[in-house]
Design a protein around this motif. Sequence first.
Motif, PDB file in Angstrom:
ATOM      1  N   ALA A   1       2.770   5.956  -2.811  1.00 55.88           N
ATOM      2  CA  ALA A   1       3.939   6.755  -3.189  1.00 55.88           C
ATOM      3  C   ALA A   1       3.976   7.010  -4.694  1.00 55.88           C
ATOM      4  O   ALA A   1       4.500   8.041  -5.148  1.00 55.88           O
ATOM      5  N   ASP A   2       3.406   6.078  -5.470  1.00 54.47           N
ATOM      6  CA  ASP A   2       3.358   6.221  -6.924  1.00 54.47           C
ATOM      7  C   ASP A   2       2.126   6.989  -7.392  1.00 54.47           C
ATOM      8  O   ASP A   2       1.899   7.112  -8.599  1.00 54.47           O
ATOM      9  N   GLY A   3       1.325   7.475  -6.455  1.00 57.35           N
ATOM     10  CA  GLY A   3       0.148   8.253  -6.811  1.00 57.35           C
ATOM     11  C   GLY A   3      -1.088   7.445  -7.116  1.00 57.35           C
ATOM     12  O   GLY A   3      -2.085   7.987  -7.606  1.00 57.35           O
ATOM     13  N   GLY A   4      -1.058   6.156  -6.814  1.00 48.86           N
ATOM     14  CA  GLY A   4      -2.204   5.298  -7.073  1.00 48.86           C
ATOM     15  C   GLY A   4      -3.147   5.208  -5.894  1.00 48.86           C
ATOM     16  O   GLY A   4      -2.877   5.739  -4.807  1.00 48.86           O
ATOM     17  N   GLY A   5      -4.271   4.527  -6.118  1.00 53.91           N
ATOM     18  CA  GLY A   5      -5.221   4.249  -5.060  1.00 53.91           C
ATOM     19  C   GLY A   5      -5.166   2.785  -4.667  1.00 53.91           C
ATOM     20  O   GLY A   5      -4.719   1.938  -5.453  1.00 53.91           O
ATOM     21  N   VAL A   6      -5.609   2.479  -3.462  1.00 53.72           N
ATOM     22  CA  VAL A   6      -5.582   1.107  -2.951  1.00 53.72           C
ATOM     23  C   VAL A   6      -6.994   0.620  -2.704  1.00 53.72           C
ATOM     24  O   VAL A   6      -7.822   1.347  -2.136  1.00 53.72           O
ATOM     25  N   VAL A   7      -7.262  -0.601  -3.128  1.00 51.15           N
ATOM     26  CA  VAL A   7      -8.525  -1.272  -2.836  1.00 51.15           C
ATOM     27  C   VAL A   7      -8.232  -2.358  -1.798  1.00 51.15           C
ATOM     28  O   VAL A   7      -7.482  -3.297  -2.078  1.00 51.15           O
ATOM     29  N   GLY A   8      -8.802  -2.232  -0.617  1.00 55.67           N
ATOM     30  CA  GLY A   8      -8.630  -3.233   0.412  1.00 55.67           C
ATOM     31  C   GLY A   8      -9.704  -4.298   0.287  1.00 55.67           C
ATOM     32  O   GLY A   8     -10.890  -4.013   0.437  1.00 55.67           O
ATOM     33  N   VAL A   9      -9.296  -5.522  -0.019  1.00 57.86           N
ATOM     34  CA  VAL A   9     -10.230  -6.636  -0.191  1.00 57.86           C
ATOM     35  C   VAL A   9     -10.079  -7.551   1.016  1.00 57.86           C
ATOM     36  O   VAL A   9      -9.101  -8.292   1.140  1.00 57.86           O
TER      37      VAL A   9
ATOM     38  N   VAL B   1      -2.221   3.217   6.872  1.00 55.14           N
ATOM     39  CA  VAL B   1      -1.229   3.572   5.847  1.00 55.14           C
ATOM     40  C   VAL B   1      -1.736   4.727   4.992  1.00 55.14           C
ATOM     41  O   VAL B   1      -0.994   5.660   4.671  1.00 55.14           O
ATOM     42  N   ALA B   2      -3.018   4.656   4.621  1.00 52.32           N
ATOM     43  CA  ALA B   2      -3.598   5.693   3.757  1.00 52.32           C
ATOM     44  C   ALA B   2      -3.544   7.063   4.421  1.00 52.32           C
ATOM     45  O   ALA B   2      -3.256   8.074   3.755  1.00 52.32           O
ATOM     46  N   VAL B   3      -3.804   7.129   5.712  1.00 51.76           N
ATOM     47  CA  VAL B   3      -3.770   8.414   6.416  1.00 51.76           C
ATOM     48  C   VAL B   3      -2.356   8.982   6.404  1.00 51.76           C
ATOM     49  O   VAL B   3      -2.144  10.168   6.097  1.00 51.76           O
ATOM     50  N   THR B   4      -1.390   8.154   6.718  1.00 55.68           N
ATOM     51  CA  THR B   4      -0.002   8.611   6.748  1.00 55.68           C
ATOM     52  C   THR B   4       0.469   9.076   5.372  1.00 55.68           C
ATOM     53  O   THR B   4       1.175  10.083   5.245  1.00 55.68           O
ATOM     54  N   ALA B   5       0.060   8.339   4.326  1.00 51.23           N
ATOM     55  CA  ALA B   5       0.500   8.648   2.962  1.00 51.23           C
ATOM     56  C   ALA B   5      -0.412   9.644   2.250  1.00 51.23           C
ATOM     57  O   ALA B   5      -0.124  10.035   1.125  1.00 51.23           O
ATOM     58  N   ARG B   6      -1.519  10.008   2.904  1.00 49.15           N
ATOM     59  CA  ARG B   6      -2.515  10.890   2.297  1.00 49.15           C
ATOM     60  C   ARG B   6      -3.041  10.300   0.980  1.00 49.15           C
ATOM     61  O   ARG B   6      -3.209  11.004  -0.017  1.00 49.15           O
TER      62      ARG B   6
ATOM     63  N   ALA C   1       0.836  -1.200   0.000  1.00 51.84           N
ATOM     64  CA  ALA C   1       0.000   0.000   0.000  1.00 51.84           C
ATOM     65  C   ALA C   1       0.874   1.254   0.000  1.00 51.84           C
ATOM     66  O   ALA C   1       0.580   2.226  -0.716  1.00 51.84           O
ATOM     67  N   ARG C   2       1.925   1.243   0.789  1.00 54.39           N
ATOM     68  CA  ARG C   2       2.826   2.398   0.820  1.00 54.39           C
ATOM     69  C   ARG C   2       3.433   2.648  -0.560  1.00 54.39           C
ATOM     70  O   ARG C   2       3.544   3.801  -1.016  1.00 54.39           O
ATOM     71  N   GLU C   3       3.840   1.582  -1.227  1.00 55.43           N
ATOM     72  CA  GLU C   3       4.417   1.719  -2.568  1.00 55.43           C
ATOM     73  C   GLU C   3       3.398   2.290  -3.541  1.00 55.43           C
ATOM     74  O   GLU C   3       3.715   3.169  -4.351  1.00 55.43           O
ATOM     75  N   CYS C   4       2.177   1.795  -3.461  1.00 57.60           N
ATOM     76  CA  CYS C   4       1.124   2.272  -4.362  1.00 57.60           C
ATOM     77  C   CYS C   4       0.827   3.750  -4.139  1.00 57.60           C
ATOM     78  O   CYS C   4       0.752   4.533  -5.094  1.00 57.60           O
TER      79      CYS C   4
END
Length: 309
Positions: free
Chosen positions: A59-67, A79-84, A54-57
């Motif tokens: 950092a690359d400007g992508g979004g994460v889908v939590g399944v 992770v999302a909060v820390t990485a905005r 998730a951090r890598e995603c």
Amino acid sequence: MSGSIARWTALVNPTAGRGRVQRLLPELRAAFDRLPLDIEIVVTTSAADACDRARECFADGGGVVGVGGDGTVRDLADVAVTARGTLAIVPLGSGNDFARHLGFDHRDPLRALDALVDGKPISVDLGLARAADGTSRRFTTVANTGFDAEANRWANTVSWTSGATLYLLAVLRTVATYRPRPVRVVVDGHQWEGRVWLVAVGNARCYGGGMHITPEAELDDGLLDVCVIGDIGVVEFVANFPKVYRGTHTSHHAVTMLRGARVEIAAVDGSDKSPPAELWASGERVGLLPAVIETEAAALRVVVPATRP
């Protein structure tokens, strides 16, 4: 929604839902493939692996889908909060309480993929719980101590059932041995003290697979709702406990509802020899009391269904 984030990474927890995700994996892949989006599907090997990816995603400007379930979402939300970053959810766990509050239908989880195309990102609150040793955890749903914390601890050791059935079994097992303990609860400087079955601090309304412990909690008000269930007899407690599934327990004479941005919970010296009281948050042990729980207003950017008000 599809135009705001160019690339998504779906992080799939194969152990979520007591194996439900593993069984649905072929159907899940097919559903993702049908979306008109650039989505990479990754089956994670552990919670740490999911967070790293998730951090890598982000950092690359992508979004994460939590399944997965509430545990998966809790970890990725942190992770999302820390990485905005922006988080989307496919609720395939055993409880899915945070997803329910966001407006997703836990009975038809794959419909959540529609939100990636026509949904909308909103900002919602998270809770931050800190235990006596300084350990802190963000949480999405409810932080709790007392009877339900002990039930939660036992439920985490069980793999042969899940959801509301599991929590009901945990309640029945725990009620045989647990007795109310003296605590002090301070909400924004206002103090309550007495013996309690439990203290639940809700960022969201539900925990335990649909138990509306703080039924008037909102995810965007910058406040925490607190439910204190005081000292009543075992028979009365058991007889009234099912009301929590409808959120009607709040009218009982032994229930006190409070609301604030900062909640302090401490054990009060009593005559019993009970082990130290623990604090749990979104199904994860945080540590021992005393504890402080605070709200992080509008901390998480999350995608919700287009039909959500």
